[in-house]
Structure formats: structure tokens, C-alpha cells
Scaffold this active site. Structure first.
Site, PDB file in Angstrom:
ATOM      1  N   ASP B 273     -10.343  39.732  70.193  1.00  0.00           N
ATOM      2  CA  ASP B 273     -10.516  41.055  70.738  1.00  0.00           C
ATOM      3  C   ASP B 273     -10.744  41.987  69.550  1.00  0.00           C
ATOM      4  O   ASP B 273     -10.520  41.603  68.405  1.00  0.00           O
ATOM      5  CB  ASP B 273      -9.227  41.414  71.493  1.00  0.00           C
ATOM      6  CG  ASP B 273      -9.280  42.798  72.055  1.00  0.00           C
ATOM      7  OD1 ASP B 273     -10.355  43.194  72.506  1.00  0.00           O
ATOM      8  OD2 ASP B 273      -8.242  43.473  72.048  1.00  0.00           O
ATOM      9  N   ASP B 530     -15.542  47.135  74.155  1.00  0.00           N
ATOM     10  CA  ASP B 530     -16.139  48.290  73.513  1.00  0.00           C
ATOM     11  C   ASP B 530     -17.652  48.158  73.481  1.00  0.00           C
ATOM     12  O   ASP B 530     -18.208  47.118  73.778  1.00  0.00           O
ATOM     13  CB  ASP B 530     -15.587  48.389  72.094  1.00  0.00           C
ATOM     14  CG  ASP B 530     -15.269  49.821  71.743  1.00  0.00           C
ATOM     15  OD1 ASP B 530     -15.925  50.713  72.312  1.00  0.00           O
ATOM     16  OD2 ASP B 530     -14.373  50.027  70.919  1.00  0.00           O
ATOM     17  N   LYS B 625     -14.360  37.296  79.372  1.00  0.00           N
ATOM     18  CA  LYS B 625     -13.724  36.737  78.177  1.00  0.00           C
ATOM     19  C   LYS B 625     -13.199  35.339  78.489  1.00  0.00           C
ATOM     20  O   LYS B 625     -13.384  34.402  77.715  1.00  0.00           O
ATOM     21  CB  LYS B 625     -12.557  37.630  77.736  1.00  0.00           C
ATOM     22  CG  LYS B 625     -12.985  38.949  77.123  1.00  0.00           C
ATOM     23  CD  LYS B 625     -11.769  39.726  76.627  1.00  0.00           C
ATOM     24  CE  LYS B 625     -12.188  41.042  76.007  1.00  0.00           C
ATOM     25  NZ  LYS B 625     -11.068  41.770  75.397  1.00  0.00           N
TER      26      LYS B 625
END
Lengths: 319, 997
Positions: B273, B530, B625
């Protein structure tokens, strides 16, 4: 902050802290050529002399081995040895002449040797009752003795295949018409006589049934004194073994001829087993056994060769 | 209160649930009443989304002002959607029945809910209607089921165990048949064995079964116990490690899962991350640009810039407006502590940074009382009434508030957001060039930029818009999109006031850690919610990817299947055709393209994943993810996922190894993870030291366990050939048990202290991790070596024993004890030879164990009733016994030592080379290239220009679980949400480059 620092400082000194941090002081040996070559040289220099010493000890033992299973069967019966041995009506006595090649110093151990005899067979090994041997008929749970447990619904003492198949050839030794004194006492381990075989346990109902195995026992002698049985019941781990019969407590000179009168009772014919009579002196290493010496010399010399090879390699590839 | 306490399982949908302060919310509730007169309550959502700040929840307008008694009698209908896992959305309606006359539909949002597993804070009581219960709650729906994890090593050990099992069966069958044949041919003649003439047919099975019993020790049961013991010790070492204690918080690292330490040494892919993992997630306001004037450029800190301080002191109108936006355009809640200091509870770290910075610049946000905000500027108090809050969404990329100045009644729209969401909507004629430059400059420094804007509204314009907004807020279908559309009607013709720059610093040691681990052959993927440019910027600054001439970025993008497909194929092609060039190639993919790629082009994407050492996946959702982890796992790679927030939990659970950073986003990730560490840089130590040692130690321990069992088993097998293939056990049962449980397991247990190389050497030469990754210390061929050794040692022990103890010495108990002692001696020397570093404990265990063997057997030999009475005393008195032991050790260890020395010196592995260098103090010879499979490298395609002007703005953006669906919808609207535009420009420049080549 200073407090925790102090704690940490103190902690670093304790062995447990070092253990938790996996930082215990450690020595890290390296396989350097010097070390390895030294180890092999050292091994070589230890083992070659050791081998020679043990070889000498082994060679110092004088041994007479005489196989008698075939010779003791009279010519007419040699075609069917099994029926000969099983026929009780034929006398089984037999004579052997043993020539002494070298002076033998007393005590001279008398062994009988059996080959191809599987005392280590699982069925055989298990078939005994240590408790019964010690406690006699008081001890009832003798199921391990099967199939030689009961006879006519009465317990057999000593029970089991091992006792049942007791070796029963007997030997007498005669030198120049005089009988050699053979000591048949103390041939079994003392610990067995004292702690494994009962002093008040007498053979009973032994070899009484239809199936007769090996030797019989005198029912008036307690098991702790039946030394032939005690020796026999120390089962051998190998299919060729020698068991102590007695000791001759006189020296034998070179070129002496010993007449052995034996009763060839024991059946090894049905399975092709050999019977041998062995007279042997002993050394600090025990009986005659060249294996120690040869193996030590072999290991020692291999080590030396390896050391030399590694030395040459090291010289050739020196960096 | 008169409420009854019940079990959470007894709550049904529609029940009214009363909660007290600090209660955990048992199911998803729609809030209908609180102790607060404003109808507010505060919840802590850390367990749900990992965010530690308090969030406000408000009761629906329809329930406003109801008192305690009334709430008991309330009746109504709540229309809500089917259960889903989106914890940021709840589009429902509430209608109350008479006598609660408010007949209008009252819209409900996530702000009106209390979700399961949140905690009620700072609120005396609250009550709500249960809408989702049990596994249908938002939490229940998003909870993945973590699978039990099995290390690659365990799998290998299982495989080897299986092989040994097959071997055992074969041995048993062969010996069983041989035994029966021997029985029928030979044993029948042996009258002393007294075999019955005819037995039942199942007698045939007796001998094989006996051999099965004999050989059952071939598979060491003790291995499981030993492994569990040492594994828990590995975990303890991690917990204890004082170099992995977070110095700031004093929190040590912790291994939650004690069973998978070896996997740490075999990691091939690390999926990380970004925010809070690579960065500190501690936002600090650094610079700003107000009306074209740059502040903070000299000192690097605008708060210390004299120019700005002077401007503030002089109440320059631009600066004051700028500060006002900083202070109140947010959802921050100021809380006065007892000492009088004001604490801010902010949902995002960026807002927190802005409000705090404003306070430092004398624009203090003092109080929020219902809709009235109070700010203090240079001593005077100004009040604003908040009329509407246009919340942040990741599609709009900005948030606004509409406030009314209580002094002069003016209505103002205050906005802040990403530059591409603000600058295009500046009023015609405003010069935004300086601002664009500012954004660009800040972005290059790796700062997160926000544009602040302002617009005065006319009373009637606001009223008209307000109606539309209300209506949009109560739609059930596509509410988010409708609201966005309505907001768009207000958010235009901005007067852009300036740009702020916030720093999110990298954690200490991140670049070094990544560089070291990459050298160790570990591939890194960055998965972040992001945006792309921020991600690339961070990736550059932490050595994730190399800057241009060496590194290269390939972009996969596209909004439709076709575009994604083409882009994917282009990237694949370039990756494939380039081979050995030493270039760092990374691909960049965004969540939307990823969704399409995973759905329709899984094969191509998988190939890409295998080819590429580095990847940056931006704007991915938590489930994506997890999908990426799944993808890599399906290619048989060992994956490690590291993250800090609630959005990483699924990835962490999915990966072979999950590492959580116990950071500022709460402990949720750390709790779900197998390992929790305080800082990213500890990962290096976790993998290179703990993982590697664990792997090495387990590799030795497991193979040794098989070896020692096999030795004793082979001896039994050999013995059966001289005992009439009858299945006699040479060793008695006590010895056999003690051999496995005691004599051989104690020395090997201390191998947990063994270190083949010192920690420093490993850190300097991380390349040697490849030995662990490739499993070179435990695989069928190393195992074959141990198998051979056990066979050899069994032969040595057996042959020497039966020859040395022949004839008159061949008594069973003695011979078995000689053979057993021979094995024990060999064990001691084998462990000693395989030990790389001897601590006092190892000496104690190895040699102490040898002594203990004799002591124990002397004790047994002293008991008259035991089978081996006097045996050991008799043996120890015999010179031949000791000569036999020497012979066994020399014959057994000599060849092993010679072989090991030869390999060590003339065919050294890299580990050996390092060992020699480390211990002899000599220079470290070139390690050469031990990277086994050089990844394909990029050659031709000119690098994706990462200096694209429009693309360089790391932006205010909390991690959001925005789904591509919502993105698509905002596209479909045709509204000017054109943040993809820049990317398509990128792809076109990319394709141009392609053609040029």
C-alpha cells in the site's frame, strides 16, 4: 528515558536478552583445509596403530573349531539325517579328535556354535515369560509363551519356544585317557542367575507332551542353577552364534590331542543348520575377531589417503 | 433507561436498539435519536475502515427534536437497498407514520447510520432502527473469509512425507511378500519356531503388518512437534527483536501467525500500500501560493515565512480569504479539551493539516455549534452559518461548503480540490498560469497540492439550487451521481485563491529498504487507492522505479474494453521483445483498466504480471488489491502484502503473508495481518533476517528429522534380513521411543539458534536470499542427499555392529544397544557438522545429549526388572564397545566430512563463499550474478513522460473504495469531469512513440 536506557543497558548483559536477540556469543568453525587435513591425518594416525593392536590381540587368541553335525551321523544314516536324529532308539554318541596346534592357556572356553539358526525370529524371541522364569507357577499370564504354554491343561515351567528348544548336545573331553576337568559353573551371567531366574522355581511339566523339542531339565534343580538354560535363553541377534558350554581349566599344549565324546542329540538337520564345537582362549578384546583390526586399519588408511588427496588438491588449487 | 440487554443475535430488522456511550454497535442501525440536542452523535469507525478519527452521525431531519418518550412510540417505514458491502453509501428513505405528521420522504445517507462494529463515543446515548443484521451488515458483507495459511515449506515437507510414505508402503510390501515366502520355504523346516502347518488365509497379512509396524517410524511423528516448537520460537524471536521496536511508539513487532515464518524467507512479490505504509501518513502544511505569490519557498515552511506572517498581520484580503477557506471548508470538528486547547477531529489528514496550519496563522477555527461555525482571526470572532456541505467524492475530486456570513448575510461558496477539478472552472478572465506553475512546482517536490477557491452567491441563486440539491439528495437511484450533477451547477466561475502544498513524508528508510529487497530478488508492486501521479511520484522517491534514462514506465489505460486490450497488448509486446537490457521497466495501471483487464484479458495480464518486476496500480479498490494478490498466487508466486489501513485488510488476508503496519490508520490491518510491524523499514529485517533464518533452520530440522528416522528404520530393515524376514525389532520399544522423542530431538531443536551467516552479511548481500526463494535448501534433491546419508549411516552402523559383535557376543540386548549407541554417536556428529555457529546452548544440547544417553541407559540398566538390566554397564566395560563406537563415527562421518569439505572449498555455493569471507576476514569474492531468472527488460519504447504538466498533481484524496461503475457514470454524464483526458493524452503520446520506433 534514562530509566529505560538503564534497563536496556542492564538487559544487554543478561544471557536471556542475548538469547532473545539471537546474539549469544557463538563460535563459527570453518572447514579450512588445515583443519580438515589435520582431522583426517589425526584419524589415520589413531586408527592404524589401534587396528594393529587389536589385530595382534585377535591373533593371539587360539581357537579350535570343529564342525561335527555331519561326521557324527553314522554313514548309513547320512541320506536321511532327520529320521536318524528323531529316532530315539539309535544311540547318538560320537567321538571327535581335536588336535591342538598351539599352546592354549587356561581358561579355555568351550562354545557350541550353531549356524543358520534363527534365535532372532520374531515368533521365537517373543515366546518366553520373564515373570514366570522369576516367579514360577505363581505367575499365570503366560500367553506370550504360545504355542508352548500348557500341557495337559497344566502350565509348563519354563514355558515358551526358547526354553522348549533347549540345546542338548553334551560334550566330555579326554586327554591322554584322563578326563579334562570342565567347569560348567558360572557360564551364565551372574545378573541372570540372581535376578532373572528364580531360586525357588523348579521345572515342571517340561518336555512332557507329545511335542518334544530340545533338552530336558532336571526338575529338582531350581532354574537359577540351570545354567545351560540361562545361557540358551540369552537369545542371539545373529543367525550364527556361539554359546558358552564350559571352561577347561587346564592348559593344553601344542600337539595335544583331545578326544571329545559327545551326544549328538540336537536336531539341526531338518533346516540344514551346522553345529560346531569351539575351543578358544581369550584376550582383552574377547574372542578371536579380526574384524576390529582390519576395519580400523582400513578406516585409518582411508583417512590418510583422503588427507593426502586433500593436501594435493589444496596445493594445486591454492588461491 | 429501562432498556433490556439482549444478545446481538436476537436483534431483528426493525427493532429499535438503544446504545450507551462506548457501546459497540451490534448491527447496522439508522439513527433516530441521540442524547445530543442537535441530533448529533460521534462514532469511532476504526474497526470498519481503519480511520481513527471520530466521525459525526446525525439523526434524519424527520426525527429531529423528538424526545426520549416519543422515540419509544415511533412508527414508520424505512426503504433501503439490498445489503451490500459499500461502507460509504447508504441510499434509503424514511417515512414516519402519523401521529408523526412529517409525511415527506426523508432521505437517509450514510451519515444517518451507525454501522456494526463502530463504537459510540462522546455521546451519552443513541438509539436506532436495525436495518441490516448478522452477516448482512456492511461489515459482514465485506468480510472475506481468511483461509488457513500453509507455507511453501510445509507443502514441500508434506510432499516429501508422501514420498516417504510411498517408499514405506513399497518396503512393507516387498518385505511382507519376502517374509511370507521365507516362512513357507524355510521357517516350516525350523521346528523350533513351531509354525502351525495350516493357518487361516489372513495369516498372510501378519508379516506385512508387522513390517508396517516396524517401518511406521520411518515418517517421524516428532517432526510436527519439533516444527511447531521451533516455529513458535521463530515468532518469539520476531516479538523479542529489539531492532524492530518502533522507537516513536515503543510498540514491538508481533507475529500473530506463528506458523509461517519460513515463508518470509521465500517471498517473491511484495504488494504494498502507499499511504501510511511507504509514507508516514502525517500531513504537514509546507507551502502555499496565494494570488501568484509563493510562500515558503525559501525556508521550506510557509508557517515560518515572514512574508506570509506579515501579510496575515496586515490582514491582506486575499490572504484572509485564503485562510478562511483553509479553516472552514472541511468537515473538521473542533473539540475543546479541559485545558482550553482546541483539538481537531478530522476525517482526513489533509484537512487536519490545513486547519492546524490556519490556526498557526491566526485563523483559528474555534467552535462548531450545529450549523454555526466560529472562527477567530487576529482577535475578532467571525461566525458563519453552514448552509450546505457538498461532500468530497473521488469523482468530483473537490469538496465545497456553502456558508452565510453572519455579519453581513453574504452567501459564499468555498471550495477546495484537485487542480484539475478547480482550475478549469475559474471565472473567465482569471489568470491561472501562476497557479498552474505552482501546482507543477509543488508536485515535482512530491507535495500534495490542493487548490482553494471561492465564489459569492446571490440569494436567489442559492435558493433555487438548494431545492434541486434537496431533491437530488432524496433520490434512491443513482443518488451519488445526481448529487454530483447538481453540485456541478454551483461549482463554477470560481475565483481561485491559491494553492496549498502538503507534505506526506516518506517513512525513514523506505528507499533503502526497497532497494535492498529488490536486490534480494523480490518484486514490488504498489497498490494504492491514490491517484496515478501521486503514486508515480512516491514510487520515484522511494526507489520503487528508477528515474528516466534507466527506468521506464509503461501505461495501461483505456476506458473501454478495446482500448484496454490494445494498450495491454502494446505493453506486453514491448515487454516481450526487450530482453536483457538492464533497465527497470514498470507498468502502471489504474483501477478502471485493471477491472477490464482482469475480467476480459486475464491471460494477457497474467503474462504481464510474470514479466514485470515492478508495477504501480493506482486507484484500486480493496477487492481489486485482493484480486491482484490472487492473480500472483495463481502463478505460484509467494506473495507478501503489506498495508496499514482497513482497505488493505482483504489483500493482507489473501496474501501468503500479510504484514500490517500498526500506523495512524488504526490497528485493523495489523490485527488481520500475520505480522504487525511499526515501520516499513522493519520489513527488511523481517524478511532477510527472520525469514531467512527461519527457512534455513526449518530446512535443516525437517530433513534431519527424516534422516534420523530413516537411519533407525533402515537398520530395522537390514536386521529383518538376518532374522528370517519375520519382522523382529532389533531395538526394544523404550529405546525406539526415546530415540525419536528424546535422544534425537533435543540436539536438533537448538538448531533454532544456528546462523549460517551473520545478520550484517545478509543485509549487505541480500542476493543470497535467492537460495531461500528458490527453495534450494529443501527440495527433493537435497532430500535425496539426506536419504542417501541415512542409508549410508545405517549400513555403517549395521555392518560394523554385526561384525564386531559376532558369535559369542551376539546377544540380542547387547547388540541392539551397540547399534543404538552407534546411531546416537552419529547423530551428535551429524548435527555438529551441520551447525554453522555454536553457542553454549548448542554445545550443551549436542554433547549433553550424548552424555544423557548414557546416563539414562545406565539408569535403565540398574533396574533388575527391565529387559536391559546390566547391559549398559557390561558394554561400557568392554574395550570392544568403545572401539566399535570410534569405528562407526570415523567410518560414518569421514566420507560426509570429506564431501562437505570438498564442496565447501572447491564447489562453494554463494553462501559458503560469504561464510568464508565473513569468518576468515578475507575479501568477499565477487558474488557474480546469482539472480537466476533475469526478468525481461524494456528496450525501445521511450519512457512515459512523467513530467506531463497536467499530470503532476498529487492531490487531496482520501482513500476511497470508488468503483469503476461510479466513474463510468460520471463519464456518461458528459459533465466536464475530464480527469481521464490527461491520461488519454499520455496514451496518445505513447503510441506516437511506438510508431516512431
Amino acid at each position: 528515558m534514562t530509566d529505560t536506557d538503564r534497563v536496556r543497558h542492564r538487559d544487554t548483559k543478561t544471557a536471556f536478552y542475548l538469547f532473545t536477540q539471537q546474539k549469544l556469543p557463538a563460535c563459527k568453525p570453518v572447514l579450512t583445509p588445515a583443519w580438515v587435513i589435520t582431522i583426517f591425518l589425526f584419524t589415520g594416525f589413531i586408527f592404524i596403530p589401534l587396528g594393529l593392536v587389536t589385530l595382534r590381540a585377535s591373533r593371539s587368541v587360539i581357537e579350535i573349531v570343529e564342525r561335527y553335525d555331519t561326521e557324527c551321523v553314522p554313514e548309513p544314516f547320512r541320506i536321511d539325517k532327520v529320521s536318524y536324529i528323531q529316532d530315539d532308539s539309535i544311540p547318538k554318541n560320537c567321538s571327535l579328535f581335536l588336535k591342538v596346534h598351539k599352546y592354549m592357556k587356561a581358561p579355555i572356553y568351550i562354545y557350541y556354535q550353531l549356524d543358520n539358526y534363527y534365535q532372532n525370529h520374531r515368533r521365537y524371541v517373543k515366546s518366553r515369560s520373564d515373570q514366570q522364569l522369576l516367579n514360577g507357577q505363581k505367575y499365570q499370564a503366560t500367553s506370550s509363551c504360545q504355542p508352548v504354554e500348557f500341557n495337559n491343561a497344566r502350565p509348563i515351567v519354563p514355558c515358551g519356544l526358547i526354553a522348549w528348544s533347549l540345546f542338548n548336545d553334551t560334550f566330555t573331553f579326554i586327554r591322554e585317557r584322563a578326563e579334562l576337568k570342565v567347569n560348567r559353573k558360572n557360564i551364565a551371567w551372574k545378573s541372570d542367575r540372581d535376578h532373572k531366574f528364580g531360586k525357588n522355581v523348579y521345572p515342571s511339566n517340561f518336555q512332557n507332551g507329545t511335542l518334544i523339542g530340545g533338552g530336558k531339565l532336571n526338575p529338582r534343580i531350581p532354574l537359577s542353577d540351570q545354567e545351560d538354560l540361562i545361557v540358551w535363553m540369552r537369545t542371539s541377534a545373529l543367525p550364527s552364534f556361539r554359546k558358552l558350554y564350559g571352561r577347561i581349566e587346564e592348559d593344553l599344549d601344542a600337539d595335544d590331542v583331545v578326544l571329545v565324546q559327545l551326544m549328538n542329540n540336537y536336531n539341526t538337520y531338518s533346516f540344514g543348520g551346522k553345529k560346531k564345537l569351539v575351543l578358544s582362549t581369550s584376550s582383552w578384546l574377547g574372542g578371536k575377531n579380526d574384524f576390529f583390526g582390519l576395519a580400523c586399519v582400513f578406516v585409518g588408511s582411508s583417512s590418510l589417503i583422503l588427507a593426502i588427496v586433500f593436501m594435493l588438491l589444496h596445493l594445486k588449487f591454492q588461491r | 433507561m429501562g432498556a433490556v440487554q439482549i444478545q446481538a443475535q436476537d436483534i431483528h430488522v426493525g427493532n429499535i436498539v438503544w446504545l450507551r456511550e462506548n457501546d459497540e454497535v451490534p448491527c447496522d442501525l439508522v439513527l433516530i435519536g441521540t442524547s445530543d440536542t442537535q441530533g448529533l452523535c460521534y462514532v469511532e469507525t476504526a474497526a470498519l475502515d481503519g480511520e481513527t478519527d471520530l466521525k459525526t452521525r446525525v439523526i434524519p431531519s424527520a426525527c429531529m427534536g423528538m424526545d426520549f418518550e416519543l422515540l419509544h412510540k415511533i412508527k414508520g417505514v424505512i426503504e433501503c437497498p439490498n445489503p451490500d458491502k459499500d461502507i460509504r453509501r447508504f441510499d434509503a428513505n424514511l417515512r414516519l407514520f402519523p401521529p408523526f405528521i412529517d409525511n415527506d420522504l426523508c432521505p437517509l445517507t450514510i451519515k444517518n447510520t451507525l454501522l456494526q462494529s463502530c463504537y459510540l463515543r462522546n455521546t451519552e446515548w443513541a438509539c436506532g432502527v436495525a436495518v441490516y443484521t448478522g452477516n448482512e451488515t456492511k461489515l459482514g458483507m465485506s468480510r472475506g473469509i481468511p483461509e488457513p495459511k500453509l507455507t511453501a515449506m510445509d507443502a514441500m515437507i508434506d510432499k516429501l512425507t508422501g514420498a516417504i510414505f510411498v517408499f514405506q508402503i513399497v518396503v512393507v510390501m516387498v518385505l511382507g511378500i519376502a517374509g511370507n515366502v521365507w516362512k513357507d520355504t524355510e521357517a516350516r523346516k525350523q521346528w523350533y519356531v513351531l509354525y502351525p502347518i495350516e493357518g487361516p488365509w489372513y495369516e498372510l497379512l501378519v508379516i506385512p503388518l508387522r513390517f508396517e509396524l516396524l517401518c511406521s517410524i520411518m515418517i517421524p511423528i516428532s517432526i510436527k512437534v519439533s516444527l511447531d516448537l521451533v516455529k513458535s520460537l521463530y515468532a518469539k524471536f520476531i516479538d523479542w527483536d529489539s531492532e524492530m521496536i518502533d522507537q516513536d511508539t515503543g510498540i514491538p513487532s508481533h507475529a500473530t501467525n506463528t506458523a509461517i515464518s519460513e515463508d518470509l524467507g521465500q517471498v517473491e512479490y511484495i504488494l504494498t500500500d502507499k499511504t501510511g505504509t511507504l509514507t508516514e501518513n502525517r500531513m504537514i502544511f509546507r507551502r502555499c501560493c496565494i494570488s501568484g505569490i509563493f510562500y515558503g519557498n525559501e525556508s521550506g515552511d510557509a508557517l515560518k515565512d515572514v512574508k506570509l506572517l506579515n501579510a496575515v498581520a496586515g490582514s491582506s484580503p486575499d490572504v484572509v480569504r485564503f485562510l478562511t477557506v483553509m479553516a472552514i471548508c472541511n468537515t473538521v470538528i473542533p473539540i475543546k479539551s479541559k485545558t482550553g486547547a482546541i483539538l481537531y477531529k478530522a476525517q482526513s489528514q489533509d484537512e487536519d493539516a490545513l486547519v492546524n496550519a490556519a490556526a498557526r496563522l491566526h485563523m483559528v477555527y474555534v467552535n462548531k455549534n450545529a450549523n454555526i461555525l466560529e472562527i477567530r482571526f487576529n482577535g475578532s470572532v467571525i461566525q458563519y452559518e453552514v448552509l450546505e456541505t457538498l461532500e468530497f467524492t473521488s469523482d468530483r475530486k473537490r469538496m465545497s461548503v456553502v456558508v452565510k456570513d453572519c455579519q453581513n448575510g453574504k452567501i459564499v461558496l468555498l471550495s477546495k480540490g484537485a487542480d484539475e477539478a478547480i482550475l478549469p472552472y475559474a471565472y473567465a478572465g482569471q489568470q491561472t498560469r501562476a497557479l498552474v506553475e505552482a501546482v507543477e512546482q509543488y508536485a515535482q517536490l512530491g507535495l500534495r497540492t490542493l487548490c482553494l477557491a471561492w465564489r459569492e452567491l446571490k440569494e436567489d441563486e442559492y435558493q433555487e439550487w438548494s431545492l434541486m440539491f434537496k431533491e437530488a439528495s432524496s433520490t434512491l437511484v443513482d443518488r451519488e451521481w445526481r448529487i454530483a450533477e447538481v453540485c456541478q451547477r454551483l461549482e463554477h466561475d470560481f475565483e481561485v485563491l491559491g494553492v496549498t502544498a502538503i507534505e506526506d513524508r516518506l517513512q525513514d528508510g523506505v528507499p533503502e529498504t526497497i532497494e535492498t529487497l529488490r536486490k534480494a530478488g523480490i518484486n514490488f508492486w504498489m497498490l494504492t487507492g491514490d491517484k496515478q501521479n501521486t503514486a508515480i511520484q512516491i514510487a520515484l522517491s522511494c526507489n520503487f522505479i528508477s528515474p528516466e534514462p534507466k527506468g521506464q514506465l509503461l501505461l495501461i489505460d483505456g476506458k473501454t474494453e478495446g482500448e484496454v486490450c490494445r494498450s495491454l497488448e502494446r505493453v506486453l509486446l514491448t515487454m516481450r521483445i526487450t530482453s536483457s537490457e538492464p533497465k527497470d521497466v514498470a507498468f502502471v495501471v489504474d483501477g478502471w483498466a485493471l477491472e477490464i483487464a482482469l475480467k476480459h484479458y486475464r491471460k494477457a495480464f497474467t503474462e504481464l504480471a510474470i514479466l514485470s518486476r515492478t508495477a504501480i496500480c493506482c486507484r484500486v479498490t480493496p477487492s481489486q488489491k485482493a484480486q491482484l494478490v490472487e492473480l500472483l498466487k495463481s502463478c505460484d508466486y509467494r506473495t507478501l502484502a503489506i498495508g496499514d489501513g482497513g482497505n488493505d485488510v482483504r489483500m493482507i488476508q489473501q496474501a501468503d503473508i500479510g504484514v500490517g503496519i500498526s500506523g495512524r490508520e488504526g490497528l485493523q490491518a495489523a490485527r488481520a495481518a500475520d505480522y504487525s510491524i511499526g515501520k516499513f523499514r522493519f520489513l527488511k529485517r523481517l524478511i532477510l533476517v527472520h525469514g531467512r533464518y527461519s527457512y534455513n533452520r526449518t530446512a535443516f530440522l525437517s530433513q534431519y528429522s527424516f534422516y534420523k528416522s530413516l537411519v533407525i528404520c533402515f537398520i530395522q530393515i537390514f536386521f529383518s534380513f538376518i532374522s528370517g524376514v519375520s519382522g523382529t525389532s532389533l531395538f526394544n520399544s523404550v529405546s525406539l521411543m526415546a530415540y525419536n522423542v528424546f535422544y534425537t530431538s533435543v540436539p536438533v531443536l537448538v538448531s533454532v539458534l544456528d546462523k549460517d551467516l551473520s545478520e550484517g552479511t545478509v543485509m549487505q548481500h541480500p542476493q543470497i536470499l535467492v537460495y531461500c526463494q528458490a527453495g534450494r535448501l529443501l527440495n527433493p534433491s537435497t532430500f535425496a542427499g539426506w536419504f542417501g546419508r541415512s542409508l549410508f549411516h545405517a549400513i555403517v552402523v549395521f555392518v560394523i555392529t554385526i561384525h564386531a559383535y559376532a558369535f559369542e557376543k551376539s546377544e540380542m540386548e547387547e547388540l541392539s544397544m551397540v547399534a543404538l549407541s552407534g546411531c546416537i554417536w552419529l547423530q551428535a556428529f551429524v548435527v555438529a557438522l551441520e551447525t554453522n555457529s555454536f553457542t553454549i546452548l548448542q554445545h550443551l544440547a549436542i554433547w549433553g545429549n550424548l552424555v544423557a544417553f548414557y546416563v539414562i541407559n545406565w539408569v535403565f540398566s540398574a533396574i533388575p526388572s527391565s529387559g536391559m538390566y546390566t547391559i549398559m554397564f557390561r558394554l561400557c566395560r568392554q574395550p570392544s564397545y568403545w572401539i566399535t563406537m570410534f569405528l562407526i563415527v570415523a567410518a560414518g562421518m569421514g566420507p560426509v566430512l570429506a564431501l562437505k569439505y570438498f564442496r565447501y572449498t572447491y564447489r562453494p555455493s554463494k553462501i559458503n563463499a560469504l561464510q568464508q569471507a565473513e569468518r576468515m576476514g578475507g575479501p568477499i569474492l565477487s558474488l557474480g550474478n546469482i539472480e537466476p531468472q533475469p526478468r525481461l527488460m524494456e528496450k525501445e519504447v521511450s519512457p512515459l513522460s512523467i513530467t506531463q504538466p497536467k499530470n503532476r498533481n498529487p492531490v487531496y484524496e482520501p482513500l476511497l473504495s470508488d468503483s469503476p461503475n461510479s466513474t463510468r457514470r460520471s463519464f456518461g454524464s458528459g459533465a466536464p469531469f475530464d480527469f481521464f483526458q490527461s491520461q488519454s493524452r499520455l496514451s496518445s503520446s505513447y503510441s506516437r512513440n511506438c510508431k516512431d520506433n
